[in-house]
Design a protein around this motif. Structure first.
Motif, short mmCIF file in Angstrom:
data_model
loop_
_atom_site.label_atom_id
_atom_site.label_comp_id
_atom_site.label_asym_id
_atom_site.label_seq_id
_atom_site.Cartn_x
_atom_site.Cartn_y
_atom_site.Cartn_z
N ALA A 286 -22.63 -13.08 19.62
CA ALA A 286 -22.03 -12.17 18.64
C ALA A 286 -21.34 -10.97 19.29
N LEU A 287 -21.99 -10.32 20.22
CA LEU A 287 -21.38 -9.13 20.84
C LEU A 287 -20.15 -9.51 21.66
N GLU A 288 -20.23 -10.63 22.36
CA GLU A 288 -19.08 -11.11 23.13
C GLU A 288 -17.91 -11.44 22.20
N LEU A 289 -18.20 -12.11 21.11
CA LEU A 289 -17.16 -12.44 20.13
C LEU A 289 -16.55 -11.18 19.53
N ALA A 290 -17.36 -10.20 19.23
CA ALA A 290 -16.86 -8.93 18.68
C ALA A 290 -15.95 -8.23 19.68
N ARG A 291 -16.34 -8.22 20.95
CA ARG A 291 -15.49 -7.61 21.99
C ARG A 291 -14.14 -8.33 22.09
N GLU A 292 -14.17 -9.67 22.06
CA GLU A 292 -12.94 -10.45 22.14
C GLU A 292 -12.02 -10.16 20.96
N ARG A 293 -12.58 -10.09 19.78
CA ARG A 293 -11.78 -9.80 18.57
C ARG A 293 -11.21 -8.40 18.60
N THR A 294 -12.00 -7.45 19.05
CA THR A 294 -11.52 -6.07 19.14
C THR A 294 -10.39 -5.96 20.15
N LYS A 295 -10.53 -6.62 21.29
CA LYS A 295 -9.49 -6.60 22.32
C LYS A 295 -8.19 -7.20 21.78
N ALA A 296 -8.29 -8.32 21.07
CA ALA A 296 -7.11 -8.97 20.50
C ALA A 296 -6.44 -8.07 19.46
N GLU A 297 -7.22 -7.41 18.63
CA GLU A 297 -6.65 -6.51 17.62
C GLU A 297 -6.02 -5.28 18.26
N ASP A 298 -6.65 -4.74 19.30
CA ASP A 298 -6.08 -3.60 20.01
C ASP A 298 -4.74 -3.98 20.64
N GLN A 299 -4.67 -5.18 21.19
CA GLN A 299 -3.42 -5.64 21.80
C GLN A 299 -2.34 -5.82 20.72
N ALA A 300 -2.71 -6.40 19.59
CA ALA A 300 -1.75 -6.58 18.50
C ALA A 300 -1.25 -5.23 17.99
N ASP A 301 -2.14 -4.25 17.89
CA ASP A 301 -1.74 -2.90 17.46
C ASP A 301 -0.77 -2.28 18.45
N ALA A 302 -1.08 -2.42 19.74
CA ALA A 302 -0.21 -1.85 20.77
C ALA A 302 1.17 -2.48 20.72
N GLU A 303 1.23 -3.79 20.54
CA GLU A 303 2.52 -4.48 20.48
C GLU A 303 3.30 -4.06 19.24
N TRP A 304 2.61 -3.86 18.13
CA TRP A 304 3.27 -3.45 16.89
C TRP A 304 3.81 -2.04 17.02
N ASN A 305 3.04 -1.16 17.68
CA ASN A 305 3.46 0.24 17.84
C ASN A 305 4.52 0.42 18.91
N ASN A 306 4.64 -0.50 19.83
CA ASN A 306 5.60 -0.39 20.93
C ASN A 306 6.39 -1.70 21.07
N PRO A 307 7.21 -2.03 20.11
CA PRO A 307 7.98 -3.29 20.22
C PRO A 307 8.99 -3.19 21.35
N GLN A 308 9.24 -4.31 21.97
CA GLN A 308 10.19 -4.29 23.09
C GLN A 308 11.48 -4.95 22.76
#
Length: 60
Positions: A38-60
């Motif tokens: 569970a904790l590993e899965l939560a970390r993976e999901r959080t990392k993926a969402e953080d990356q998606a947020d960063a890409e949305w906020n900084n489109p190239q």
């Protein structure tokens, strides 16, 4: 008996059914092995969402 498994964040134990308070539980998961991750899965999901947020906020 239920086939749902949960991870208890207060005790760091895997539990079957809803034994702990909702604020102390992650899940449900389909099996014990997944609940143990569970904790590993939560970390993976959080990392993926953080990356998606960063890409949305900084489109190239």
């Amino acid at each position: 008996m239920s086939e749902e498994w949960y991870y208890n964040t207060r005790t760091n134990e895997v539990e079957r059914d809803r034994q702990a308070r909702g604020v102390d539980r992650l899940g449900p998961y389909p099996d014990e092995a997944t609940a143990r991750r569970a904790l590993e899965l939560a970390r993976e999901r959080t990392k993926a969402e953080d990356q998606a947020d960063a890409e949305w906020n900084n489109p190239q």
